[in-house]
Design a protein around this motif. Structure first.
Motif, mmCIF file in Angstrom:
data_model
loop_
_atom_site.group_PDB
_atom_site.id
_atom_site.type_symbol
_atom_site.label_atom_id
_atom_site.label_comp_id
_atom_site.label_asym_id
_atom_site.label_seq_id
_atom_site.Cartn_x
_atom_site.Cartn_y
_atom_site.Cartn_z
ATOM 1 N N SER A 183 -2.293 15.207 -2.696
ATOM 2 C CA SER A 183 -1.753 14.237 -1.741
ATOM 3 C C SER A 183 -2.229 12.817 -2.037
ATOM 4 C CB SER A 183 -2.160 14.624 -0.311
ATOM 5 O OG SER A 183 -3.577 14.642 -0.178
ATOM 6 N N HIS A 184 -3.289 12.682 -2.835
ATOM 7 C CA HIS A 184 -3.844 11.358 -3.127
ATOM 8 C C HIS A 184 -3.099 10.656 -4.259
ATOM 9 C CE1 HIS A 184 -8.074 11.703 -1.142
ATOM 10 N NE2 HIS A 184 -7.155 12.376 -0.464
ATOM 11 N N GLN A 185 -2.275 11.397 -5.001
ATOM 12 C CA GLN A 185 -1.598 10.786 -6.135
ATOM 13 C C GLN A 185 -0.667 9.654 -5.712
ATOM 14 O OE1 GLN A 185 -2.468 11.421 -9.301
ATOM 15 N NE2 GLN A 185 -3.990 12.799 -8.360
ATOM 16 N N LYS A 186 -0.123 9.755 -4.504
ATOM 17 C CA LYS A 186 0.780 8.702 -4.030
ATOM 18 C C LYS A 186 0.033 7.401 -3.724
ATOM 19 C CE LYS A 186 0.522 10.485 0.722
ATOM 20 N NZ LYS A 186 1.281 11.137 1.823
ATOM 21 N N LYS A 187 -1.306 7.477 -3.695
ATOM 22 C CA LYS A 187 -2.103 6.275 -3.439
ATOM 23 C C LYS A 187 -2.328 5.459 -4.704
ATOM 24 C CE LYS A 187 -4.759 8.521 0.262
ATOM 25 N NZ LYS A 187 -6.098 8.736 0.839
ATOM 26 N N SER A 188 -1.945 6.016 -5.850
ATOM 27 C CA SER A 188 -2.151 5.319 -7.111
ATOM 28 C C SER A 188 -1.460 3.965 -7.085
ATOM 29 C CB SER A 188 -1.604 6.166 -8.265
ATOM 30 O OG SER A 188 -1.835 5.531 -9.501
ATOM 31 N N GLY A 189 -2.167 2.931 -7.498
ATOM 32 C CA GLY A 189 -1.596 1.590 -7.502
ATOM 33 C C GLY A 189 -1.911 0.777 -6.269
ATOM 34 N N THR A 190 -2.464 1.427 -5.220
ATOM 35 C CA THR A 190 -2.864 0.683 -4.031
ATOM 36 C C THR A 190 -3.949 -0.326 -4.416
ATOM 37 O OG1 THR A 190 -2.403 2.578 -2.590
ATOM 38 C CG2 THR A 190 -3.812 0.847 -1.700
ATOM 39 N N PRO A 191 -3.800 -1.588 -4.001
ATOM 40 C CA PRO A 191 -4.802 -2.600 -4.391
ATOM 41 C C PRO A 191 -6.219 -2.188 -4.007
ATOM 42 C CG PRO A 191 -2.913 -3.646 -3.378
ATOM 43 C CD PRO A 191 -2.717 -2.159 -3.195
ATOM 44 N N THR A 192 -7.152 -2.390 -4.920
ATOM 45 C CA THR A 192 -8.556 -2.099 -4.660
ATOM 46 C C THR A 192 -9.359 -3.399 -4.786
ATOM 47 O OG1 THR A 192 -10.399 -0.627 -5.216
ATOM 48 C CG2 THR A 192 -9.108 -1.480 -7.050
ATOM 49 N N MET A 193 -10.665 -3.303 -4.752
ATOM 50 C CA MET A 193 -11.555 -4.466 -4.773
ATOM 51 C C MET A 193 -11.433 -5.292 -3.492
ATOM 52 S SD MET A 193 -11.002 -5.495 -8.788
ATOM 53 C CE MET A 193 -12.295 -6.709 -8.930
ATOM 54 N N GLY A 194 -10.938 -4.653 -2.425
ATOM 55 C CA GLY A 194 -10.851 -5.324 -1.135
ATOM 56 C C GLY A 194 -12.207 -5.623 -0.544
ATOM 57 N N GLY A 195 -13.248 -5.062 -1.135
ATOM 58 C CA GLY A 195 -14.600 -5.349 -0.689
ATOM 59 C C GLY A 195 -14.941 -6.824 -0.790
ATOM 60 N N ILE A 196 -14.186 -7.561 -1.615
ATOM 61 C CA ILE A 196 -14.395 -9.011 -1.718
ATOM 62 C C ILE A 196 -14.205 -9.657 -0.353
ATOM 63 C CG2 ILE A 196 -13.523 -11.159 -2.744
ATOM 64 C CD1 ILE A 196 -12.597 -9.460 -5.157
ATOM 65 N N MET A 197 -13.192 -9.198 0.379
ATOM 66 C CA MET A 197 -12.917 -9.753 1.714
ATOM 67 C C MET A 197 -14.055 -9.432 2.670
ATOM 68 S SD MET A 197 -8.863 -8.858 2.061
ATOM 69 C CE MET A 197 -9.072 -7.126 1.680
ATOM 70 N N ILE A 198 -14.580 -8.226 2.575
ATOM 71 C CA ILE A 198 -15.690 -7.824 3.433
ATOM 72 C C ILE A 198 -16.913 -8.687 3.145
ATOM 73 C CG2 ILE A 198 -17.295 -5.940 3.979
ATOM 74 C CD1 ILE A 198 -15.044 -3.969 3.368
ATOM 75 N N LEU A 199 -17.219 -8.877 1.866
ATOM 76 C CA LEU A 199 -18.375 -9.687 1.486
ATOM 77 C C LEU A 199 -18.241 -11.128 1.969
ATOM 78 C CD1 LEU A 199 -19.102 -8.499 -2.173
ATOM 79 C CD2 LEU A 199 -20.607 -8.262 -0.208
ATOM 80 N N LEU A 200 -17.075 -11.716 1.771
ATOM 81 C CA LEU A 200 -16.860 -13.094 2.215
ATOM 82 C C LEU A 200 -17.038 -13.219 3.720
ATOM 83 C CD1 LEU A 200 -13.766 -14.161 0.057
ATOM 84 C CD2 LEU A 200 -16.081 -15.085 -0.077
ATOM 85 N N SER A 201 -16.485 -12.257 4.443
ATOM 86 C CA SER A 201 -16.580 -12.279 5.899
ATOM 87 C C SER A 201 -18.026 -12.136 6.365
ATOM 88 C CB SER A 201 -15.728 -11.154 6.493
ATOM 89 O OG SER A 201 -15.791 -11.161 7.899
ATOM 90 N N GLY A 204 -13.114 -0.396 -2.741
ATOM 91 C CA GLY A 204 -13.678 -0.203 -4.065
ATOM 92 C C GLY A 204 -15.200 -0.207 -4.039
ATOM 93 N N ASP A 205 -15.795 -0.134 -5.219
ATOM 94 C CA ASP A 205 -17.253 -0.172 -5.311
ATOM 95 C C ASP A 205 -17.799 -1.534 -4.881
ATOM 96 O OD1 ASP A 205 -17.078 2.364 -6.245
ATOM 97 O OD2 ASP A 205 -17.956 1.976 -8.207
ATOM 98 N N THR A 206 -16.958 -2.561 -4.963
ATOM 99 C CA THR A 206 -17.367 -3.891 -4.515
ATOM 100 C C THR A 206 -17.852 -3.831 -3.070
ATOM 101 O OG1 THR A 206 -15.667 -4.863 -5.933
ATOM 102 C CG2 THR A 206 -16.647 -6.295 -4.261
ATOM 103 N N GLY A 207 -17.124 -3.108 -2.246
ATOM 104 C CA GLY A 207 -17.488 -2.987 -0.842
ATOM 105 C C GLY A 207 -18.494 -1.896 -0.564
ATOM 106 N N SER A 208 -18.286 -0.724 -1.160
ATOM 107 C CA SER A 208 -19.133 0.421 -0.813
ATOM 108 C C SER A 208 -20.570 0.259 -1.297
ATOM 109 C CB SER A 208 -18.526 1.717 -1.374
ATOM 110 O OG SER A 208 -18.410 1.658 -2.782
#
Length: 324
Positions: A44-62, A230-234
C-alpha cells in the motif's frame, strides 16, 4: 503569564509551519525531491512514491524562528537555549545530507551507518564539551524517588547514548503518515509541562515551539500525506527530545515519555536478533507499525492507536515526576 507564553509559542510555530508549507511543498515537488519507497515494504506504500520529502526543513525553520522570537520577547537567552538549537540544527543538517544523498544522488540508503554514526557522535561530543564547561550537573535522578547518583565522567556515555539512540529511535518511528508528527507533539508537550514545572522557561518555550511546529506539519503530513519530513526532521526531533531530557535532568523519564520510540526500536532489535539466531521473524515486518499494517490494520488505525499509547506514556511520565 508563563502559560500564555507557552500557548502563544505553540500557536506561533503552528502558523509559521502552515504558512511555509504551501510554499515549500510545490518547491520540493519541482525539484523532484520525492520519497523512494522500499520494495519490501507494505504494498500500500508504493503509491506514496514521489511524495515530496525533506519537509523537516519547514519544521526546523519554525522551531528556530519561534524559539528566538519567544525567548527574545518573554525570556532570556541562556546556554540551554543555544544547546537546544545547536543539537536540533546539527542533527537536522545531518538528516538533510542523508535525505539529499537519497533523493538527489539516487542512493536509496543515504549515508552509510558508519558515516551517520560519526556525525551523531561528533555533535554529541561538542554538546558534552559545552555542557561540562558550564558546570551542568552530572547527577542522574531516579524518577519518583529521592535517589540520585553522580556519574561524573560516566555521564558522557549516558549523554552520547541518549543523543545517538534518541535520534535513531525517533527516526525509526517515522514510517506512516502523521505517526511521528503526532507522537512527537505529545512527547514534547509532556516535557514542556515538566520544564515549566521546574521553572526552566527557556526549555519550555523551545519544547512548545516544537509542539506547534509538528502540529502545523501534521496538517500536511496526515494521511494521505502531501509531504514527508524525512531524516531532516526525524533526526532533528530525536536529538532535540534527548537534549530536553538531559537539560531538565529527566533522562530516565525519556524511556517512559518516549515509550513509543522505545517500543519501535525494541521491535527492530528483536527482529534482527531473532532472524540472525534462529532464522525466524517475530514480526511480519519491523518497525512495529509495519507489523500491524501487514496483519490488516488500516494505516490510520495504526497511527491513532500509537498516538493514544504515546499519550498514556506522556501522562504516566508527568504523573511520576509531579505527583509521586
Amino acid at each position: 503569564m508563563v502559560e500564555q507564553v507557552m500557548m502563544f509559542s505553540i500557536v506561533t510555530a503552528f502558523f509559521i509551519t502552515v504558512l511555509l508549507s504551501p510554499i515549500f511543498i510545490p518547491f520540493l515537488r519541482r525539484l523532484k525531491f520525492g520519497q523512494s519507497i522500499r520494495e519490501e515494504g507494505p504494498k500500500s506504500h508504493q503509491k506514496k512514491s514521489g511524495t515530496p520529502t525533506m519537509g523537516g526543513i519547514m519544521i526546523l525553520l519554525s522551531i528556530v524562528i519561534t524559539t528566538l522570537l519567544m525567548t527574545k520577547k518573554f525570556a532570556d537567552f541562556t546556554v540551554e537555549t543555544y544547546l537546544l538549537l545547536f543539537v536540533t540544527i546539527g542533527y537536522g543538517l545531518l538528516g538533510f545530507i542523508d535525505d539529499f544523498i537519497k533523493v538527489v544522488m539516487k542512493r536509496n540508503l543515504g549515508l552509510t551507518s558508519k558515516q551517520k554514526l560519526i556525525g551523531q557522535l561528533a555533535i554529541a561530543l561538542i554538546f558534552y564539551i559545552v555542557y561540562r564547561q558550564h558546570d551542568f550537573s552530572t547527577v542522574l535522578h531516579i524518577p519518583g524517588t529521592n535517589l540520585s547518583f553522580d556519574l561524573g565522567w560516566g555521564y558522557i556515555a549516558l549523554m552520547i547514548f541518549m543523543l545517538v539512540g534518541g535520534s535513531n529511535a525517533v527516526n525509526l518511528t517515522d514510517g506512516l503518515d502523521g505517526l511521528l508528527s503526532g507522537t512527537a507533539a505529545i512527547a514534547f508537550g509532556a516535557y514542556a509541562v515538566l520544564a515549566w514545572n521546574q521553572q526552566q522557561y527557556d526549555v519550555a518555550i523551545f519544547s512548545t515551539a516544537v509542539v506547534g511546529s509538528v502540529l502545523g506539519f501534521l496538517v500536511f503530513n496526515a494521511h494521505p500525506a502531501k509531504v514527508f519530513m524525512g531524516d531532516t526532521g526525524s533526526l532533528a526531533l530525536g536529538g532535540a527530545i534527548a537534549t530536553v531530557a538531559i537539560l531538565t535532568k529527566l533522562e530516565i523519564l525519556l524511556a517512559i515519555i518516549g515509550g513509543v520510540f522505545v517500543i519501535e526500536t525494541l521491535s527492530v532489535m528483536i527482529q534482527v536478533i531473532s532472524f540472525k539466531t534462529t532464522g525466524k521473524r517475530v514480526f511480519r515486518m519491523s518497525p512495529l507499525h509495519h507489523h500491524y499494517e501487514l496483519i490488516g490494520w488500516s494505516e490510520w488505525r495504526v497511527v491513532v492507536t500509537f498516538w493514544a499509547i504515546g499519550l498514556l506514556f506522556a501522562i504516566l511520565g508527568i504523573y511520576i515526576e509531579v505527583w509521586m
